[in-house]
Design an enzyme around this catalytic site. Structure first.
Site, mmCIF file in Angstrom:
data_model
loop_
_atom_site.group_PDB
_atom_site.id
_atom_site.type_symbol
_atom_site.label_atom_id
_atom_site.label_comp_id
_atom_site.label_asym_id
_atom_site.label_seq_id
_atom_site.Cartn_x
_atom_site.Cartn_y
_atom_site.Cartn_z
ATOM 1 N N ASP A 1 13.671 -3.248 13.896
ATOM 2 C CA ASP A 1 14.689 -2.329 13.362
ATOM 3 C C ASP A 1 14.146 -0.906 13.413
ATOM 4 O O ASP A 1 14.198 -0.158 12.432
ATOM 5 C CB ASP A 1 15.033 -2.722 11.925
ATOM 6 C CG ASP A 1 16.236 -1.946 11.371
ATOM 7 O OD1 ASP A 1 17.103 -1.540 12.167
ATOM 8 O OD2 ASP A 1 16.295 -1.733 10.144
ATOM 9 N N GLU B 1 0.830 -1.190 0.000
ATOM 10 C CA GLU B 1 0.000 0.000 0.000
ATOM 11 C C GLU B 1 0.874 1.253 0.000
ATOM 12 O O GLU B 1 1.876 1.326 0.709
ATOM 13 C CB GLU B 1 -0.878 -0.020 1.256
ATOM 14 C CG GLU B 1 -1.677 1.237 1.517
ATOM 15 C CD GLU B 1 -2.330 1.230 2.888
ATOM 16 O OE1 GLU B 1 -3.269 2.026 3.094
ATOM 17 O OE2 GLU B 1 -1.899 0.439 3.764
ATOM 18 N N HIS B 2 0.490 2.240 -0.804
ATOM 19 C CA HIS B 2 1.182 3.528 -0.764
ATOM 20 C C HIS B 2 0.555 4.391 0.322
ATOM 21 O O HIS B 2 -0.673 4.533 0.391
ATOM 22 C CB HIS B 2 1.071 4.253 -2.108
ATOM 23 C CG HIS B 2 1.608 5.662 -2.058
ATOM 24 N ND1 HIS B 2 2.914 5.962 -2.379
ATOM 25 C CD2 HIS B 2 1.018 6.837 -1.708
ATOM 26 C CE1 HIS B 2 3.108 7.261 -2.224
ATOM 27 N NE2 HIS B 2 1.967 7.818 -1.827
ATOM 28 N N LEU B 3 1.377 4.944 1.175
ATOM 29 C CA LEU B 3 0.925 5.887 2.199
ATOM 30 C C LEU B 3 1.607 7.224 1.966
ATOM 31 O O LEU B 3 2.813 7.268 1.713
ATOM 32 C CB LEU B 3 1.265 5.370 3.601
ATOM 33 C CG LEU B 3 0.584 4.071 4.039
ATOM 34 C CD1 LEU B 3 1.106 3.658 5.418
ATOM 35 C CD2 LEU B 3 -0.929 4.224 4.081
#
Length: 298
Positions: free
Chosen positions: A206, A107-109
């Site tokens: 991380d 998904e692009h956020l």
């Protein structure tokens, strides 16, 4: 590559948005598709060096297939999503490229640097770390049986994290001081956990300042290397590279209070990251690794 992405995603439209990003391992680009906007991480090499070490599917710092690296990241995002505690990009698919390497579609956020949601980040990260404990507590109440998970975190961390890193140091440069300090430190490590109960927590793995951001709705974490371990481990790398405000720590510790001996254990967790960076980025991290070991054996 774009023809393959179209086929794998089942879309007739794949339009580059002009947004790109990347790090030291992979590059990334955003595309508009029939099903909405996606972000595609691409690694054109068939094999990459995985120096993060701890993820759901990859447990050693070795040269691995790019697909395996992305499979691990996808599994990490899935695991965090299932807790419904903190926002991460929704994973879509890992694709092996005909030209070698792999791509990871998610998904692009619309993200930007974290500026005003530090308190929420602290609360949400605490909820992530507490999710497994709350689930186990609920199971215990419902079943009235003992938890079967009896793995020894202290032994695991000492042998399979620190010892492994020090073996790599020994192999590459045979540092006598590191060898002598470790012979004393490994005997002391159990003492650092005498007053703390370690309940396995799902960790990002991380979480430094470069792997957090915000949308208009709140904080986001990404690029995970998730595994189950002591929640305090997560805070080790945070202290090394900054990017987290006092409001974050206040909110986090309101939900996960510091246990006795926290400061020394935080140094112990920083030691892993310093040794890891010494092994992969050179002797610039030697002095910090030795300094931490000296402090802990006093």
């Amino acid at each position: 590559m774009e023809a393959m992405l179209k086929k794998e995603l089942g879309t007739s439209m794949l339009k580059y948005t002009g947004y790109s990003g990347g790090g030291c391992i992979s590059e990334g680009q955003s595309y508009d598709t029939d099903n909405g906007r996606v972000f595609v991480k691409i690694n054109h090499k068939s094999q990459v060096l995985n120096f993060v070490f701890v993820c759901i599917t990859c447990t050693n710092a070795i040269t691995i297939k790019a697909k395996r690296m992305f499979d691990g990241e996808m599994a990490s995002l899935d695991a965090i999503l299932q807790t419904e505690t903190i926002k991460v990009p929704k994973p879509v698919k890992v694709i092996e490229l005909d030209t070698g390497g792999s791509a990871f579609v998610m998904e692009h956020l619309d993200m930007k640097g974290l500026t005003k949601y530090s308190t929420q980040l602290g609360e949400k990260l605490a909820n992530l770390h507490l999710h497994n404990k709350r689930s186990l507590d609920k199971q215990m109440r419902e079943q009235q049986t003992e938890n079967e998970w009896q793995d020894d975190w202290v032994t695991f961390y000492s042998r399979h994290r620190l010892q492994h890193q020090l073996n790599m140091v020994e192999k590459s440069c045979g540092d006598r001081e590191a060898r002598e300090l470790w012979s004393h430190l490994q005997l002391k490590i159990p003492q650092l956990f005498t007053e703390v109960e370690v309940v396995p927590a799902l960790l990002h793995g991380d979480l430094w300042g470069g792997n957090v951001a915000q949308t208009t709705e709140g904080p986001v974490i990404f690029d995970p290397a998730s595994f189950y371990g002591h929640s305090e481990y997560e805070l080790g790398i945070m202290a090394m590279f900054g990017g987290f405000s006092s409001s974050f720590y206040a909110a986090y510790h309101e939900n996960v209070p510091k246990a006795p001996g926290f400061t020394q254990r935080n140094q112990l967790y920083q030691l892993f990251h310093n040794l890891n960076h010494w092994n992969h980025f050179g002797g610039g991290y030697k002095s910090s690794s030795l300094r931490i070991m000296k402090d802990l054996v006093k």
